[in-house]
Design a protein around this motif. Structure first.
Motif, PDB file in Angstrom:
ATOM      1  N   ASN A  30       0.843  -1.186   0.000  1.00 53.56           N
ATOM      2  CA  ASN A  30       0.000   0.000   0.000  1.00 53.56           C
ATOM      3  C   ASN A  30       0.889   1.251   0.000  1.00 53.56           C
ATOM      4  O   ASN A  30       1.337   1.723   1.042  1.00 53.56           O
ATOM      5  N   THR A  31       1.160   1.742  -1.227  1.00 51.40           N
ATOM      6  CA  THR A  31       2.074   2.871  -1.370  1.00 51.40           C
ATOM      7  C   THR A  31       1.542   4.131  -0.693  1.00 51.40           C
ATOM      8  O   THR A  31       2.308   4.930  -0.146  1.00 51.40           O
ATOM      9  N   ASP A  32       0.225   4.294  -0.729  1.00 46.69           N
ATOM     10  CA  ASP A  32      -0.362   5.473  -0.087  1.00 46.69           C
ATOM     11  C   ASP A  32      -0.077   5.482   1.413  1.00 46.69           C
ATOM     12  O   ASP A  32       0.240   6.512   2.000  1.00 46.69           O
ATOM     13  N   LYS A  33      -0.209   4.299   1.998  1.00 47.93           N
ATOM     14  CA  LYS A  33       0.014   4.191   3.437  1.00 47.93           C
ATOM     15  C   LYS A  33       1.480   4.499   3.768  1.00 47.93           C
ATOM     16  O   LYS A  33       1.787   5.161   4.751  1.00 47.93           O
ATOM     17  N   ALA A  83       3.477   6.379   1.935  1.00 48.21           N
ATOM     18  CA  ALA A  83       3.677   7.816   1.716  1.00 48.21           C
ATOM     19  C   ALA A  83       3.174   8.619   2.915  1.00 48.21           C
ATOM     20  O   ALA A  83       3.819   9.583   3.349  1.00 48.21           O
ATOM     21  N   GLU A  84       2.043   8.184   3.471  1.00 55.35           N
ATOM     22  CA  GLU A  84       1.518   8.864   4.670  1.00 55.35           C
ATOM     23  C   GLU A  84       2.509   8.796   5.825  1.00 55.35           C
ATOM     24  O   GLU A  84       2.685   9.766   6.566  1.00 55.35           O
ATOM     25  N   ALA A  88       2.899  15.996   1.004  1.00 56.14           N
ATOM     26  CA  ALA A  88       2.660  14.751   0.258  1.00 56.14           C
ATOM     27  C   ALA A  88       3.313  14.825  -1.124  1.00 56.14           C
ATOM     28  O   ALA A  88       3.803  13.825  -1.648  1.00 56.14           O
ATOM     29  N   THR A 112       8.292  11.259  -3.461  1.00 58.00           N
ATOM     30  CA  THR A 112       8.452  10.609  -4.757  1.00 58.00           C
ATOM     31  C   THR A 112       9.539   9.551  -4.595  1.00 58.00           C
ATOM     32  O   THR A 112      10.219   9.513  -3.574  1.00 58.00           O
ATOM     33  N   ASP A 113       9.736   8.728  -5.613  1.00 56.76           N
ATOM     34  CA  ASP A 113      10.789   7.707  -5.539  1.00 56.76           C
ATOM     35  C   ASP A 113      12.165   8.317  -5.305  1.00 56.76           C
ATOM     36  O   ASP A 113      13.056   7.684  -4.766  1.00 56.76           O
ATOM     37  N   LYS A 137       9.892   1.134  -0.262  1.00 54.35           N
ATOM     38  CA  LYS A 137       8.856   0.289  -0.855  1.00 54.35           C
ATOM     39  C   LYS A 137       9.345  -1.149  -0.975  1.00 54.35           C
ATOM     40  O   LYS A 137       8.640  -2.092  -0.639  1.00 54.35           O
TER      41      LYS A 137
END
Ligand SMILES: [Zn+2]
Lengths: 364, 77
Positions: free
Chosen positions: B5-8, B10-11, B21, B25-26, B71
Motif C-alpha cells: 500500500n504505497t499510499d500508506k 507515503a503517509e 505529500a 516521490t521515488d 517500498k
C-alpha cells in the motif's frame, strides 16, 4: 581478492568483523591506508603540509609497506584546525567532540563518509547484538539528543546506538534523574525479551545503578546486554573498576552481559568492543599501534604507551591514522581466548596533562 | 514481490518527516532532503513499523535510504 577490492567500500564493508587474520588484514589495510594518505595529501592542504614538515610527501610514508608505519596525526590537531578533504559545500555533517574544557574537535563528514560510518558501526554491533532490534533502555535523557547546535559526541553515540533498539525508553529526565515509573513499566513489559541497555559508563553508574541502590530496587532481567563507553576517569575517582562495575550491575539488574566500548568522534563508525575476557577488540577495518610517550617509538605487546588508531574509513577528513592521548597495552593479535581475530588491548587512562609530543609541533 | 500500500507508506513519510505529500516521490532520499536526517529516520522507522505492523531489522534501517528503497523493504515483509 583483487587489489581494487581493498579500496572499494562496497566490498570491504562486507568483510567479517573479526574474521581476517594478521596477514590478510595487513594486505587489506596497507592498500587502503596508503590510498587514504595520498587522498588526504591531495585534498587537504594542512595535511599535505604536515607530511611535508615531517619530510614525507612522495616519500616512503605515503607508500608504507607495513600498516604500523602510517604517519599519525595528533588528535589535538582536529581541535586546532578545520582539517577536511572535501569542499565546504560537500559538508553533510559536522561532528564535535564532547568535553567541557578547552576546544572541541571538529570532524567534517560528507554524505558518503557518514553513510560508510553508519554501515560499519551497524555491522560491528550486529556481531554483538544480532540483526533483530531489541527493546532499548537508554540511560540518558531525551533532551541530550536535542541540541541542534552541531551534534555532540554523546548525542551522536546515543543516536548511533538507538538504531539497535525499538520501543526506546529514556531512563533519565532532563535533570538526569531516574524516571523510576517509566523504567519500571518498561522492564515489566519487556522483562522476558533480550533488553538492550545503553549508556555512558559514569552516567550508568552514578545516575542509574547507584540510584537504584539507594532506592533498594532490583530487577531480574534475562539475557539482557549492556553496552557502555565514554571512559573511566570519573569511575577511577570513585575507585570503581571494571570488575566492581559488572558485579554491581548484575546484583541490581540480574542476567546482563556487560560490554565496555572505546571509540572517538575523530573515528566515528569504528568501535572497539570489549569481549567476555575484558579485551577491547579491533574490528577488521581498524588496527592499533602503541608508542612510547617520549620517543614515539613503537612498543611491543605488553608494554604501555600512547595508542595510535588506524582506520580504513575516513575519506572526508585526514583521520585515518590518529595518535590519541590515551594509554594502552596491546595484549596480542589473533589469539584472544574468545576466538575473535585482530589485535586486542586494554586502556590505562590518559597521558597526564595531555602533553603529547609529535610531528604536530611543527605544524603551525 | 507483494503489492504494498504505497499510499500508506507515503503517509508514514509525510507524518514522520513533516513534509508535503507532493515531496514524497521515488527520488526522495535520506540525507538529500533537509528534514530526513538521522533523528527523523528513527521516527520514520517507528511510523512504518506501526503502519504495516512489521518489525524492521538493522539492515533494513541502514538500507532504507530512499522512498523507492522503502517500498522494496516493506514489500519483503
Ligand atoms: Zn576477546
Amino acid at each position: 581478492m583483487q587489489i581494487d577490492d581493498y579500496n572499494n567500500a562496497a566490498v570491504f564493508s562486507q568483510f567479517p568483523v573479526y574474521g581476517l587474520n594478521s596477514a590478510e588484514k595487513q594486505a587489506f589495510l596497507q592498500q587502503r591506508l596508503n590510498w587514504l594518505t595520498h587522498h588526504h595529501a591531495t585534498h587537504c592542504p594542512e595535511y599535505a603540509r604536515l607530511l611535508t614538515c615531517i619530510g614525507e610527501v612522495n616519500s616512503p610514508m605515503c607508500n608504507i609497506e607495513h600498516i604500523d608505519q602510517v604517519p599519525p596525526v595528533a588528535a589535538r590537531l582536529f581541535k586546532d584546525y578545520g582539517l577536511k578533504s572535501i569542499k565546504d559545500e560537500e559538508v553533510f555533517r559536522l561532528m564535535r567532540s564532547s568535553g567541557t574544557s578547552g576546544r572541541q574537535s571538529q570532524i567534517y563528514l560528507d554524505a558518503d563518509s557518514a553513510k560508510l560510518q553508519s554501515q560499519i558501526l551497524v555491522k560491528t554491533l550486529q556481531h554483538w547484538l544480532g540483526k533483530q532490534r531489541r527493546p532499548m533502555l537508554i540511560i540518558d535523557a531525551k533532551e541530550t539528543m536535542q541540541n541542534k547546535n552541531g551534534m555532540s559526541a554523546r548525542a551522536a553515540g546515543l543516536q548511533g546506538m538507538s538504531f539497535f533498539g525499538r520501543n526506546h525508553c529514556y531512563a533519565l529526565d532532563e535533570n538526569m534523574q531516574l524516571r523510576i515509573d517509566e523504567v519500571k513499566s518498561f522492564i515489566e513489559q519487556y522483562h522476558n525479551q533480550q533488553i538492550f541497555i545503553f549508556g555512558f559508563t559514569f552516567i550508568v553508574w552514578q545516575q542509574f545503578i547507584q540510584a537504584l541502590q539507594s532506592l533498594g530496587l532490583k530487577f531480574n532481567l534475562q539475557q539482557a546486554i549492556l553496552i557502555h563507553g565514554g571512559g573511566w576517569k570519573k569511575m577511577q575517582q570513585q575507585a570503581v573498576d571494571d570488575k566492581t562495575f559488572k558485579q554491581q550491575i548484575n546484583a541490581q539488574l540480574g542476567d546482563v552481559s556487560v560490554h565496555d566500548y572505546y571509540g572517538m568522534v575523530e573515528q566515528t563508525g569504528t568501535i572497539y568492543m570489549q569481549c567476555e575476557h575484558g579485551h577491547l577488540h579491533c574490528p577488521v577495518w581498524s588496527d592499533v599501534v602503541v608508542r612510547d610517550i617520549n620517543s614515539l617509538a613503537q612498543l611491543k605487546n605488553g608494554q604501555q604507551g600512547l595508542l595510535q588508531v588506524n582506520s580504513a574509513l575516513p575519506t572526508s577528513y585526514p583521520g585515518h591514522s590518529i595518535l590519541t592521548e590515551d594509554l594502552a597495552v596491546i595484549h596480542g593479535e589473533d589469539d584472544c581466548p574468545c576466538g575473535r581475530l585482530g589485535k586486542y588491548f586494554t586502556l590505562h587512562g590518559r597521558v597526564p596533562n595531555s602533553q603529547v609530543r609529535g610531528c604536530s609541533d611543527t605544524f603551525s | 514481490m507483494t503489492e504494498i500500500n504505497t499510499d500508506k507508506l507515503a503517509e508514514a513519510f509525510v507524518s514522520a518527516l513533516a513534509i508535503d505529500a507532493a515531496e514524497v516521490t521515488d527520488e526522495l532520499a535520506y540525507s538529500q532532503h533537509p528534514k530526513w536526517d538521522s533523528t527523523a529516520h528513527m521516527v520514520l522507522v517507528a511510523e512504518i513499523e506501526a503502519a504495516f505492523d512489521i518489525m524492521l531489522d538493522t539492515d533494513d534501517i541502514i538500507d532504507m535510504s530512499s522512498f523507492a528503497k522503502a517500498k522494496e523493504i516493506v514489500a519483503k515483509y
